[in-house]
Design a protein around this motif. Structure first.
Motif, short mmCIF file in Angstrom:
data_model
loop_
_atom_site.label_atom_id
_atom_site.label_comp_id
_atom_site.label_asym_id
_atom_site.label_seq_id
_atom_site.Cartn_x
_atom_site.Cartn_y
_atom_site.Cartn_z
N TYR A 1 6.66 -25.85 -53.59
CA TYR A 1 6.47 -24.41 -53.46
C TYR A 1 5.84 -23.82 -54.71
N LYS A 2 5.08 -22.76 -54.51
CA LYS A 2 4.51 -21.99 -55.61
C LYS A 2 4.94 -20.53 -55.44
N PRO A 3 5.20 -19.82 -56.56
CA PRO A 3 5.67 -18.44 -56.45
C PRO A 3 4.54 -17.48 -56.06
N VAL A 4 4.90 -16.43 -55.34
CA VAL A 4 3.98 -15.33 -55.07
C VAL A 4 4.66 -14.05 -55.51
N GLU A 5 3.86 -13.03 -55.78
CA GLU A 5 4.41 -11.83 -56.38
C GLU A 5 5.04 -10.85 -55.39
N ARG A 6 4.72 -10.98 -54.10
CA ARG A 6 5.27 -10.03 -53.13
C ARG A 6 5.76 -10.75 -51.89
N GLU A 7 6.75 -10.17 -51.23
CA GLU A 7 7.38 -10.81 -50.07
C GLU A 7 6.40 -10.98 -48.91
N GLU A 8 5.48 -10.02 -48.72
CA GLU A 8 4.56 -10.14 -47.58
C GLU A 8 3.56 -11.29 -47.75
N TYR A 9 3.38 -11.81 -48.95
CA TYR A 9 2.51 -12.95 -49.17
C TYR A 9 3.24 -14.28 -48.98
N ALA A 10 4.55 -14.23 -48.87
CA ALA A 10 5.38 -15.44 -48.88
C ALA A 10 5.45 -16.11 -47.51
N ASP A 11 5.36 -17.44 -47.53
CA ASP A 11 5.63 -18.25 -46.35
C ASP A 11 7.13 -18.53 -46.26
N GLU A 12 7.77 -18.61 -47.41
CA GLU A 12 9.19 -18.93 -47.50
C GLU A 12 9.88 -17.90 -48.39
N VAL A 13 11.03 -17.41 -47.95
CA VAL A 13 11.85 -16.50 -48.75
C VAL A 13 13.17 -17.21 -48.99
N PHE A 14 13.45 -17.51 -50.25
CA PHE A 14 14.67 -18.22 -50.62
C PHE A 14 15.70 -17.22 -51.12
N THR A 15 16.67 -16.90 -50.27
CA THR A 15 17.79 -16.06 -50.68
C THR A 15 18.73 -16.91 -51.53
N VAL A 16 19.73 -16.27 -52.13
CA VAL A 16 20.69 -17.01 -52.95
C VAL A 16 21.36 -18.10 -52.11
N ARG A 17 21.72 -17.78 -50.88
CA ARG A 17 22.35 -18.78 -50.02
C ARG A 17 21.42 -19.97 -49.77
N ARG A 18 20.16 -19.68 -49.51
CA ARG A 18 19.20 -20.77 -49.24
C ARG A 18 18.93 -21.59 -50.50
N ILE A 19 18.92 -20.96 -51.66
CA ILE A 19 18.76 -21.70 -52.92
C ILE A 19 19.96 -22.61 -53.14
N ARG A 20 21.16 -22.09 -52.87
CA ARG A 20 22.37 -22.93 -53.00
C ARG A 20 22.29 -24.13 -52.06
N GLU A 21 21.82 -23.90 -50.82
CA GLU A 21 21.69 -25.01 -49.87
C GLU A 21 20.68 -26.04 -50.36
N TYR A 22 19.53 -25.56 -50.85
CA TYR A 22 18.48 -26.48 -51.31
C TYR A 22 18.97 -27.36 -52.46
N PHE A 23 19.63 -26.75 -53.44
CA PHE A 23 20.10 -27.49 -54.62
C PHE A 23 21.52 -28.02 -54.48
N GLN A 24 22.17 -27.77 -53.34
CA GLN A 24 23.56 -28.17 -53.13
C GLN A 24 24.42 -27.68 -54.29
N ALA A 25 24.23 -26.40 -54.64
CA ALA A 25 24.90 -25.79 -55.78
C ALA A 25 25.98 -24.83 -55.31
N TRP A 26 26.95 -25.36 -54.60
CA TRP A 26 28.05 -24.52 -54.08
C TRP A 26 29.14 -24.40 -55.13
N PRO A 27 29.73 -23.21 -55.28
CA PRO A 27 30.80 -23.04 -56.28
C PRO A 27 32.04 -23.85 -55.92
#
Length: 127
Positions: free
Chosen positions: A11-37
């Motif tokens: 993935y590469k960052p974009v500056e605005r949500e309307e340009y994004a193919d993927e939106v990673f919320t905190v929950r989705r970031i936790r799922e991706y990195f398996q970073a559960w408290p």
């Protein structure tokens, strides 16, 4: 950090949500990195967020008011594409489908034409 390397290779960052193919919320970031408290342990997510921010993935506020990372997918069929090829700023749809169709159409138009003299219509009959 290998997981962050894998993320930034995909993935590469974009500056605005309307340009994004993927939106990673905190929950989705936790799922991706398996970073559960885990109870009575420090939160495992902040080191990933710090490293992602260092690499240009700044946490922003999404339309729904929650923090998120806005990204475009960088690899298309094992081929690295430019940012212009991976997202269409005019598209009304926030998925990669619209930009992928545009990329395929553009590359189909750029292909060299066949030099065949016998042209057939879509039913296999000569015109």
């Amino acid at each position: 950090m290998q997981l962050v390397d894998a993320f930034t290779d995909t993935y590469k960052p974009v500056e605005r949500e309307e340009y994004a193919d993927e939106v990673f919320t905190v929950r989705r970031i936790r799922e991706y990195f398996q970073a559960w408290p885990i109870p009575k342990m420090p939160d495992p997510l902040p080191p990933y967020l710090v490293e992602l921010e260092r690499r240009g993935f700044a946490m922003q506020t999404a339309y729904d008011g929650h923090p998120a990372l806005f990204c475009v997918r960088w690899h298309v069929d094992e081929e690295i594409c430019t940012a212009e090829e991976t997202h269409d700023k005019e598209a009304e749809v926030r998925t990669g489908l619209v930009s992928m169709k545009a990329l395929i159409a553009r590359r189909m138009m750029e292909r060299p034409a066949d030099d065949g003299d016998d042209e057939e219509d879509e039913w296999g009959e000569e015109e």
